[in-house]
Design a protein around this motif. Structure first.
Motif, PDB file in Angstrom:
ATOM      1  N   SER A  27     -39.718  -6.441 -24.724  1.00 14.38           N
ATOM      2  CA  SER A  27     -38.845  -6.539 -25.915  1.00 14.38           C
ATOM      3  C   SER A  27     -37.365  -6.426 -25.432  1.00 14.38           C
ATOM      4  N   PRO A  28     -36.515  -7.356 -25.752  1.00 14.30           N
ATOM      5  CA  PRO A  28     -35.226  -7.349 -25.437  1.00 14.30           C
ATOM      6  C   PRO A  28     -34.408  -5.811 -25.851  1.00 14.30           C
ATOM      7  N   SER A  29     -34.789  -5.322 -26.910  1.00 13.38           N
ATOM      8  CA  SER A  29     -34.201  -4.327 -27.608  1.00 13.38           C
ATOM      9  C   SER A  29     -34.656  -3.052 -26.816  1.00 13.38           C
ATOM     10  N   GLN A  30     -35.946  -2.944 -26.324  1.00 13.00           N
ATOM     11  CA  GLN A  30     -36.370  -1.736 -25.558  1.00 13.00           C
ATOM     12  C   GLN A  30     -35.756  -2.021 -24.232  1.00 13.00           C
ATOM     13  N   PHE A  31     -35.520  -3.103 -23.466  1.00 12.05           N
ATOM     14  CA  PHE A  31     -35.050  -3.222 -22.357  1.00 12.05           C
ATOM     15  C   PHE A  31     -33.358  -2.532 -22.574  1.00 12.05           C
ATOM     16  N   SER A  32     -32.702  -3.052 -23.495  1.00  8.96           N
ATOM     17  CA  SER A  32     -31.453  -3.035 -23.583  1.00  8.96           C
ATOM     18  C   SER A  32     -31.373  -1.114 -23.937  1.00  8.96           C
ATOM     19  N   ARG A  33     -32.173  -0.639 -24.800  1.00 15.30           N
ATOM     20  CA  ARG A  33     -31.981   0.557 -25.275  1.00 15.30           C
ATOM     21  C   ARG A  33     -32.486   1.519 -23.687  1.00 15.30           C
ATOM     22  N   GLU A  34     -33.175   1.229 -23.037  1.00 14.32           N
ATOM     23  CA  GLU A  34     -33.284   1.942 -21.778  1.00 14.32           C
ATOM     24  C   GLU A  34     -32.292   1.718 -20.614  1.00 14.32           C
ATOM     25  N   TYR A  35     -31.804   0.609 -20.781  1.00 15.85           N
ATOM     26  CA  TYR A  35     -30.735   0.142 -19.805  1.00 15.85           C
ATOM     27  C   TYR A  35     -29.467   1.049 -20.208  1.00 15.85           C
TER      28      TYR A  35
ATOM     29  N   PHE B  46     -27.572   3.564 -17.664  1.00 20.89           N
ATOM     30  CA  PHE B  46     -26.231   3.315 -16.941  1.00 20.89           C
ATOM     31  C   PHE B  46     -25.074   3.488 -18.034  1.00 20.89           C
ATOM     32  N   GLY B  47     -25.285   3.967 -19.306  1.00 20.73           N
ATOM     33  CA  GLY B  47     -24.380   4.340 -20.322  1.00 20.73           C
ATOM     34  C   GLY B  47     -23.566   3.191 -20.987  1.00 20.73           C
ATOM     35  N   SER B  48     -23.993   2.117 -20.923  1.00 18.15           N
ATOM     36  CA  SER B  48     -23.497   0.921 -21.906  1.00 18.15           C
ATOM     37  C   SER B  48     -24.634  -0.253 -21.760  1.00 18.15           C
ATOM     38  N   PRO B  49     -24.492  -1.182 -22.872  1.00 18.81           N
ATOM     39  CA  PRO B  49     -25.488  -2.021 -22.838  1.00 18.81           C
ATOM     40  C   PRO B  49     -25.546  -3.030 -21.726  1.00 18.81           C
ATOM     41  N   PRO B  50     -26.644  -3.853 -21.520  1.00 17.68           N
ATOM     42  CA  PRO B  50     -26.577  -4.573 -20.166  1.00 17.68           C
ATOM     43  C   PRO B  50     -25.480  -5.745 -20.122  1.00 17.68           C
ATOM     44  N   GLY B  51     -25.214  -6.312 -21.286  1.00 14.65           N
ATOM     45  CA  GLY B  51     -24.316  -7.300 -21.208  1.00 14.65           C
ATOM     46  C   GLY B  51     -22.969  -6.889 -21.050  1.00 14.65           C
ATOM     47  N   ARG B  52     -22.559  -5.776 -21.468  1.00 15.56           N
ATOM     48  CA  ARG B  52     -21.225  -5.236 -21.322  1.00 15.56           C
ATOM     49  C   ARG B  52     -21.274  -4.708 -19.887  1.00 15.56           C
ATOM     50  N   ASP B  53     -22.168  -4.123 -19.625  1.00 15.45           N
ATOM     51  CA  ASP B  53     -22.105  -3.452 -18.219  1.00 15.45           C
ATOM     52  C   ASP B  53     -22.118  -4.471 -17.098  1.00 15.45           C
ATOM     53  N   GLY B  54     -22.810  -5.719 -17.277  1.00 15.57           N
ATOM     54  CA  GLY B  54     -22.707  -6.803 -16.224  1.00 15.57           C
ATOM     55  C   GLY B  54     -21.251  -7.309 -16.424  1.00 15.57           C
ATOM     56  N   GLN B  55     -20.559  -7.634 -17.319  1.00 10.38           N
ATOM     57  CA  GLN B  55     -19.149  -8.055 -17.438  1.00 10.38           C
ATOM     58  C   GLN B  55     -18.249  -7.151 -16.774  1.00 10.38           C
ATOM     59  N   GLN B  56     -18.331  -5.808 -17.064  1.00 12.12           N
ATOM     60  CA  GLN B  56     -17.482  -4.837 -16.294  1.00 12.12           C
ATOM     61  C   GLN B  56     -17.693  -4.957 -14.721  1.00 12.12           C
ATOM     62  N   ILE B  57     -18.862  -5.027 -14.522  1.00  9.50           N
ATOM     63  CA  ILE B  57     -19.284  -4.773 -13.135  1.00  9.50           C
ATOM     64  C   ILE B  57     -18.687  -6.324 -12.417  1.00  9.50           C
ATOM     65  N   ARG B  58     -18.592  -7.344 -12.917  1.00  8.34           N
ATOM     66  CA  ARG B  58     -17.952  -8.504 -12.406  1.00  8.34           C
ATOM     67  C   ARG B  58     -16.593  -8.445 -12.518  1.00  8.34           C
ATOM     68  N   ARG B  59     -16.018  -7.882 -13.462  1.00 10.29           N
ATOM     69  CA  ARG B  59     -14.671  -7.761 -13.439  1.00 10.29           C
ATOM     70  C   ARG B  59     -14.281  -6.879 -12.438  1.00 10.29           C
ATOM     71  N   SER B  60     -14.764  -5.666 -12.132  1.00 15.15           N
ATOM     72  CA  SER B  60     -14.391  -4.903 -11.266  1.00 15.15           C
ATOM     73  C   SER B  60     -14.586  -5.368  -9.696  1.00 15.15           C
ATOM     74  N   LEU B  61     -15.792  -6.149  -9.430  1.00 15.56           N
ATOM     75  CA  LEU B  61     -15.857  -6.878  -8.360  1.00 15.56           C
ATOM     76  C   LEU B  61     -14.529  -8.005  -7.887  1.00 15.56           C
ATOM     77  N   THR B  62     -14.287  -8.865  -9.100  1.00 14.79           N
ATOM     78  CA  THR B  62     -13.409  -9.738  -8.762  1.00 14.79           C
ATOM     79  C   THR B  62     -12.122  -9.037  -8.691  1.00 14.79           C
ATOM     80  N   SER B  63     -11.724  -8.073  -9.191  1.00 17.03           N
ATOM     81  CA  SER B  63     -10.522  -7.457  -8.971  1.00 17.03           C
ATOM     82  C   SER B  63     -10.160  -6.856  -7.670  1.00 17.03           C
TER      83      SER B  63
END
Length: 70
Positions: A37-45, A49-66
């Motif tokens: 279930s995507p909702s179970q995955f998102s909840r446990e992620y 890690f403290g934020s939903p997977p989509g948002r966390d992935g974006q933050q990490i990519r931005r951090s690496l790019t900078s």
């Protein structure tokens, strides 16, 4: 930490690694690492890690790019 908790943590860390690709699809990644279930995955992620997977992935990519640009 129990063996099941350890396995879950490893799976979620692999998901975080997969989220670094630009074409990351959160639901597809959740299924790929064994969640039914995507909702179970998102909840446990978010719990680990403290934020939903989509948002966390974006933050990490931005951090690496900078870091690369800076």
């Amino acid at each position: 930490m129990t063996p099941v908790q350890y396995q879950k943590q490893l799976r979620l860390q692999e998901a975080r690694r997969l989220l670094l690709s630009d074409d990351a699809d959160v639901a597809r990644i959740g299924y790929a690492i064994g969640y039914e279930s995507p909702s179970q995955f998102s909840r446990e992620y978010r719990r680990l890690f403290g934020s939903p997977p989509g948002r966390d992935g974006q933050q990490i990519r931005r951090s690496l790019t900078s870091q690369v640009e800076g």
